[in-house]
Design a protein around this motif. Structure first.
Motif, PDB file in Angstrom:
ATOM      1  N   ALA A  36      -8.824   7.147  -4.855  1.00  0.00           N
ATOM      2  CA  ALA A  36      -9.298   6.051  -3.984  1.00  0.00           C
ATOM      3  C   ALA A  36      -8.785   4.694  -4.453  1.00  0.00           C
ATOM      4  N   ASN A  55      -2.587   2.893  -4.554  1.00  0.00           N
ATOM      5  CA  ASN A  55      -1.939   2.494  -3.310  1.00  0.00           C
ATOM      6  C   ASN A  55      -0.814   3.461  -2.959  1.00  0.00           C
ATOM      7  N   ASN A 115      -6.785  -2.504  -7.876  1.00  0.00           N
ATOM      8  CA  ASN A 115      -7.788  -1.930  -6.979  1.00  0.00           C
ATOM      9  C   ASN A 115      -9.162  -1.862  -7.647  1.00  0.00           C
ATOM     10  N   GLN A 164     -11.192   8.349  -1.190  1.00  0.00           N
ATOM     11  CA  GLN A 164     -10.414   7.863  -0.051  1.00  0.00           C
ATOM     12  C   GLN A 164     -10.154   6.380  -0.178  1.00  0.00           C
ATOM     13  N   ARG A 165      -8.863   6.049  -0.236  1.00  0.00           N
ATOM     14  CA  ARG A 165      -8.435   4.667  -0.435  1.00  0.00           C
ATOM     15  C   ARG A 165      -9.036   3.719   0.595  1.00  0.00           C
ATOM     16  N   ARG A 166      -9.136   4.170   1.858  1.00  0.00           N
ATOM     17  CA  ARG A 166      -9.582   3.268   2.928  1.00  0.00           C
ATOM     18  C   ARG A 166     -11.030   2.818   2.748  1.00  0.00           C
ATOM     19  N   LEU A 167     -11.793   3.552   1.940  1.00  0.00           N
ATOM     20  CA  LEU A 167     -13.179   3.165   1.701  1.00  0.00           C
ATOM     21  C   LEU A 167     -13.300   2.097   0.611  1.00  0.00           C
ATOM     22  N   GLN A 180     -10.619  -4.435  -1.127  1.00  0.00           N
ATOM     23  CA  GLN A 180      -9.240  -4.927  -1.151  1.00  0.00           C
ATOM     24  C   GLN A 180      -8.632  -4.909  -2.561  1.00  0.00           C
ATOM     25  N   THR A 181      -7.317  -4.859  -2.574  1.00  0.00           N
ATOM     26  CA  THR A 181      -6.549  -4.940  -3.810  1.00  0.00           C
ATOM     27  C   THR A 181      -6.561  -6.386  -4.312  1.00  0.00           C
TER      28      THR A 181
END
Lengths: 270, 270
Positions: A160, A163, A204, A230-233, A236-237
């Protein structure tokens, strides 16, 4: 051929990252180094870094190795390179090492620092390229950030917090610890220590910590993001500017052998 | 007209100093500020700084005042100016003050810091514009520097430490103290605190201290230069890069009155 180990400091602001780009695609740390090395070696050389820092990311002690021609081994490398390199990079150390040393594969750990500017109103002009200005967000909940940071220590699947654009075999990493360093004044420095990091993982994790500090999410939310992978959860970076590679660690076996994965957290960490 | 007091931070690297130059003769702090202020005021304005920093000299808290049109007094000046100013300067504070306040004439003291890079071999790239690299000279004799610094405290005629191009009435100044601040790592910071300084006086005192640290001259030599008052006998001027104006002091009377010279050294200084 003699193998040279270099310790490098650079200001990432004006570099398109570490990794060599196609001609005309940006000035890179690797490119500038290889150019200076080629001048001293009298032939093209290839340099290997411990890690590929992103555009805008700084380094206090990046490590790299390069093989140089037999007849050039005795060059006073640090002095000679510093005379040729641009002002935004410098060689902090240079030594000959055994053939088996590989800057990337022998590394057993890395430490990054991430600097937040926490005072509202204004950032000191000369600190702008080296911090993330979160002062505009008001006072951070430091206790919640500390609690969240503690969740990152240990073996976890950090999918998660990776990138896109990486081809690693596994997204599991051993994090020794994510800790807030005591600092005075308007800056708050976070230390990230791990066996290795995924692509933009530190930024992240830092983005998640700031989201927690702002009260946008709770430490439990972040723990759940980590579990779900899950990255989308994830928040922001964090921007590249605040990040600096400060140490690359090499174990006892690191001076001449490929590393064996060490799965014991370091004493006092994590 | 309402009078505004501004506290300013700037990175002196890309400025030809504080003072406005003839058009085309260089970008100045005063010029950039007056331009932004004129935009907000709707008319040209003149700003007065506490001191005219040289080209390359930085400031953490320079103080300046400016009279603004009646109808504009309520502008949120800090935010509005920071939105207009270039990235290498920022407004750290803005407040309305009585008419009698004058940034230069009401100032009762100033503090400058001068930063030396003392580690041999290499300067961290991002510290280059903010230090004087004396690491190349080898280890400094810190005890001798401390002894020399102590000679500067008190009332002295500092004519030997003033550069040409000034029209001051007297070259006597009260120095509260020149002290070495405890710092970790490769940098050594010197604090210069005085009622006022002559042109390039801090840089000349710093040059003398480094000459002493290198063993080129003794503290007694410098004391004798001070007594003789001849600039040509004094060591070289330290570069602008290491210098930063960190505080401008205003006494109890400083908020609305011209200053009366205060001749008592500050407790704990000197």
């Amino acid at each position: 051929m003699p193998r040279l180990r270099l310790t490098l400091a650079y200001d990432g602001t004006a570099f398109a990252g570490w990794q060599l780009q196609a001609p005309g695609r940006g000035r890179t740390v690797q490119g500038c180094l290889e150019e200076a090395l080629a001048t001293l070696c009298g032939e093209p050389v290839r340099i290997f870094g411990a890690g590929r820092t992103d555009s805008g990311v700084h380094a206090m002690a990046q490590v790299a190795h390069v093989d140089v021609p037999e007849g050039r081994a005795a060059i006073p490398w640090q002095k000679a390179l510093n005379a040729l390199l641009p002002a935004d990079m410098s060689v902090a150390g240079a030594e000959l090492v055994p053939d088996g040393f590989h800057a990337r594969f022998c590394a057993t750990g890395k430490v990054y620092h991430y600097t937040l500017w926490t005072e509202p109103g204004h950032v000191l002009p000369w600190r702008r390229p080296y911090v993330w200005d979160v002062g505009r967000y008001g006072r951070l909940d430091v206790a919640a950030m500390d609690a969240c940071a503690a969740c990152f220590a240990g073996f976890h699947d950090f999918a998660a917090f990776q990138n896109a654009g990486s081809d690693v075999k596994t997204t599991t990493r051993l994090v020794h610890g994510v800790t807030r360093l005591a600092t005075g004044g308007p800056e708050m420095v976070w230390r990230f220590h791990a066996e290795g990091f995924l692509k933009q993982m530190v930024r992240n994790l830092m983005g998640a910590l700031v989201a927690v500090g702002r009260g946008k999410v709770s430490p439990e939310d972040i723990r759940s993001v980590l579990t779900q992978g899950q990255r989308r959860l994830a928040p922001q970076t964090a921007p590249a500017s605040g990040l600096c590679l400060v140490v690359v660690e090499y174990g006892e076996h690191g001076r001449g052998h490929k590393r064996h994965l060490l799965h014991q957290p370091e004493a006092g960490q994590g």
